[in-house]
Design an enzyme around this catalytic site. Sequence first.
Site, PDB file in Angstrom:
ATOM      1  N   HIS A  18       0.869  -1.159   0.077  1.00 22.62           N
ATOM      2  CA  HIS A  18      -0.015   0.132  -0.062  1.00 22.62           C
ATOM      3  C   HIS A  18       0.910   1.278  -0.049  1.00 22.62           C
ATOM      4  CE1 HIS A  18      -3.130  -2.596   1.939  1.00 22.62           C
ATOM      5  NE2 HIS A  18      -3.822  -2.395   1.037  1.00 22.62           N
ATOM      6  N   LYS A  42     -16.116  -7.434   5.996  1.00 23.55           N
ATOM      7  CA  LYS A  42     -15.067  -8.029   5.794  1.00 23.55           C
ATOM      8  C   LYS A  42     -14.679  -8.494   7.046  1.00 23.55           C
ATOM      9  CE  LYS A  42     -13.499  -6.343   1.352  1.00 23.55           C
ATOM     10  NZ  LYS A  42     -12.551  -5.734   0.462  1.00 23.55           N
ATOM     11  N   SER A 129      -2.777  -7.727   2.730  1.00 18.87           N
ATOM     12  CA  SER A 129      -3.033  -7.529   4.029  1.00 18.87           C
ATOM     13  C   SER A 129      -3.257  -8.954   4.810  1.00 18.87           C
ATOM     14  CB  SER A 129      -4.242  -6.729   4.384  1.00 18.87           C
ATOM     15  OG  SER A 129      -3.735  -5.545   3.830  1.00 18.87           O
TER      16      SER A 129
END
Length: 167
Positions: A18, A42, A129
């Site tokens: 990121h 999520k 992630s």
Amino acid sequence: MKKIVAYPGTFDPITNGHLDIIKRGANLFDELVIFVAESNEKNPLFTFKERIEMAQCLAKEFNNVSVVSFKGLLTTCLKESNIKVVLRGLRTMSDFEYEFQMALINKKLYPDLETVLLMSSSEFVFLSSSLVREIALLGGDISKFVPPYVEKMLKRRTVNDGRGLCI
Ligand code: ADP
């Protein structure tokens, strides 16, 4: 007129992948705004507040990067902020299919919106992630994958002696 770009994501947590997109985006645009999504569906490891704090901590390293948070539809929030460009990162073909679909549907919802896709730098193509979370939860070393502040947060969240269990 200033060219402003939004970089939206769940950032659960922010990784060096990121960060690479943020650095490169901040060089291409006058201002980059990280849009941290609530993404309750999520079931994130980090709370909304923690994910915003991690993004804010990284944004401090730049003079043209800021952070906002949003719930609900990204396009609604972008319209309200009068931002017309959205930045996303691309790693694999499966990312491409998803991002292409998102770009097209977002364009239907907000016709003035353009999506800019930046290809991942080769050293971060493998990084996500979810993999970082998994390694951290299993006690592995994640220092190469995330900024130091995020590493500290992950260590605090995933109490583990790092030795693994052989059964
Ligand atoms: P989302 O839930 O919106 O997919 P993520 O935090 O997983 O949020 O990802 C935000 C954006 O960053 C996505 O466009 C994703 O493809 C991109 N991204 C994530 N990891 C990397 C990486 N290692 N290299 C390049 N782009 C990445």
